[in-house]
Design a protein around this motif. Sequence first.
Motif, PDB file in Angstrom:
ATOM      1  N   THR A 170      34.573 -21.001  73.910  1.00  0.00           N
ATOM      2  CA  THR A 170      35.114 -22.350  73.753  1.00  0.00           C
ATOM      3  C   THR A 170      36.283 -22.419  72.785  1.00  0.00           C
ATOM      4  OG1 THR A 170      32.978 -23.314  74.328  1.00  0.00           O
ATOM      5  CG2 THR A 170      34.542 -24.729  73.159  1.00  0.00           C
ATOM      6  N   PRO A 171      36.166 -21.863  71.579  1.00  0.00           N
ATOM      7  CA  PRO A 171      37.325 -21.875  70.690  1.00  0.00           C
ATOM      8  C   PRO A 171      38.528 -21.148  71.276  1.00  0.00           C
ATOM      9  CG  PRO A 171      35.344 -21.358  69.470  1.00  0.00           C
ATOM     10  CD  PRO A 171      34.992 -21.293  70.910  1.00  0.00           C
TER      11      PRO A 171
ATOM     12  N   ARG B 108      39.365 -20.968  74.438  1.00  0.00           N
ATOM     13  CA  ARG B 108      39.981 -21.873  75.400  1.00  0.00           C
ATOM     14  C   ARG B 108      40.776 -22.958  74.691  1.00  0.00           C
ATOM     15  NH1 ARG B 108      36.306 -25.654  79.158  1.00  0.00           N
ATOM     16  NH2 ARG B 108      36.121 -26.683  77.132  1.00  0.00           N
ATOM     17  N   HIS B 109      40.230 -23.482  73.618  1.00  0.00           N
ATOM     18  CA  HIS B 109      40.936 -24.506  72.864  1.00  0.00           C
ATOM     19  C   HIS B 109      42.226 -23.963  72.263  1.00  0.00           C
ATOM     20  CE1 HIS B 109      37.160 -27.221  72.200  1.00  0.00           C
ATOM     21  NE2 HIS B 109      37.519 -27.120  73.455  1.00  0.00           N
ATOM     22  N   ARG B 110      42.134 -22.740  71.747  1.00  0.00           N
ATOM     23  CA  ARG B 110      43.341 -22.145  71.164  1.00  0.00           C
ATOM     24  C   ARG B 110      44.400 -21.919  72.236  1.00  0.00           C
ATOM     25  NH1 ARG B 110      39.523 -19.024  68.244  1.00  0.00           N
ATOM     26  NH2 ARG B 110      39.841 -17.238  69.644  1.00  0.00           N
TER      27      ARG B 110
ATOM     28  N   PHE C  55      44.825 -23.714  75.007  1.00  0.00           N
ATOM     29  CA  PHE C  55      45.408 -25.011  75.328  1.00  0.00           C
ATOM     30  C   PHE C  55      46.359 -25.472  74.219  1.00  0.00           C
ATOM     31  CE2 PHE C  55      41.744 -25.879  78.335  1.00  0.00           C
ATOM     32  CZ  PHE C  55      42.542 -25.905  79.464  1.00  0.00           C
ATOM     33  N   ASP C  56      45.973 -25.246  72.977  1.00  0.00           N
ATOM     34  CA  ASP C  56      46.851 -25.610  71.868  1.00  0.00           C
ATOM     35  C   ASP C  56      48.165 -24.852  71.944  1.00  0.00           C
ATOM     36  OD1 ASP C  56      45.165 -27.456  70.733  1.00  0.00           O
ATOM     37  OD2 ASP C  56      44.201 -26.013  69.389  1.00  0.00           O
TER      38      ASP C  56
ATOM     39  N   GLN D 281      44.849 -31.649  79.176  1.00  0.00           N
ATOM     40  CA  GLN D 281      43.944 -32.049  78.112  1.00  0.00           C
ATOM     41  C   GLN D 281      42.789 -31.053  77.975  1.00  0.00           C
ATOM     42  OE1 GLN D 281      44.417 -34.745  76.038  1.00  0.00           O
ATOM     43  NE2 GLN D 281      46.410 -34.787  77.052  1.00  0.00           N
ATOM     44  N   ARG D 282      42.413 -30.816  76.765  1.00  0.00           N
ATOM     45  CA  ARG D 282      41.258 -29.945  76.521  1.00  0.00           C
ATOM     46  C   ARG D 282      39.981 -30.670  76.929  1.00  0.00           C
ATOM     47  NH1 ARG D 282      42.034 -28.371  70.325  1.00  0.00           N
ATOM     48  NH2 ARG D 282      42.275 -30.622  70.283  1.00  0.00           N
TER      49      ARG D 282
END
Length: 333
Positions: A13-14, A16-18, A20-21, A331-332
């Motif tokens: 999860t982190p 994937r967030h990174r 997207f960021d 969007q995340r």
Amino acid sequence: MSSKEMTLNAAATPLRHRLFDFLYKWGMLITVALLIAGFGLASDSFLEPNNIINILRSIAIVTVIAVGVSVSLTVGGFDLSVGSTASLANALVISLFVWYGMNSVEAIALTLALCTLIGLFNAFLIVILRIPDMLATLATLFIIQGVAMTYSFGGSITENMVMPSGDMAEGAIPAGFGLLGQVPVIVIIMLVVTAAAQLALSLTTHGRRMYALGGNPEAARLSGIRTTRYRVLAYVIASLLAGLGGILLASRIGSSQVNAGGGYLMDAVAAAWIGLSLAGSGKPNALGTLVGAVLLGVLQNGLVMLSVPYYAMDIIKGLVLALALAMTYVQRR
């Protein structure tokens, strides 16, 4: 679910967030780099210095006009009249040379002064009459376009033209004026406008107040910011830069053509909106607008060099822009 699976999900999860960021902040630059690399591999002449100069020349006018659109966006507005304002400026400055024999300084100063009046008219409709900005500037678009065509008698303005009275225009376009639309002057003007707008919006009190107004108008008003003044200022700047774009166009082509600035409207609007995502700022900024203009210019130039039919260019252009925007605005979850 086993403890091992939970650990893997927590680690994924982190990541994937990174991802997207990263795409949100730098997706636009990645797209530009991929386009340059792709066209460079597909065409031997794409990366030649002369072609790079052609791209810079082609995006200069779009960038100047688009920076004006970005300024209107900072206060939560939107100026659709910039294309017709550029057309009117194009007609005005050439006519002042050809019809009235003015010099470059006089013609440019008077043209920009009249463009200021357009910005004030937009502000009157939006701030005083409270017409929604998009509707107000759409109305202004038609008004100014009609004024430009009426002023130019529905045709081009050139040296030695025959006037409706039958007389021949005796004025001439100064040789020095033609330098404004040539490299490197036009590129320098583009960079100066971009840098000045970026520094003014990012580092000055007035710029921060304009951002505050665009973010939350009511909070800005309650905090003591003179919201009316800054909204008027934003539309005046947008019209001035559109006028400057029209003047550069006149210098580049050496004449006034019917609705010459109309073709720059959508590219300018696209560049301004694309620029919102640069470095994850999420707000209008001149540097991002320049990158958006570069993306459009590289795409247009590359498609021409690959002999893509003109009627298919908009399809490819739209798909690439959609991909670029998807990379930055997804969007995340």
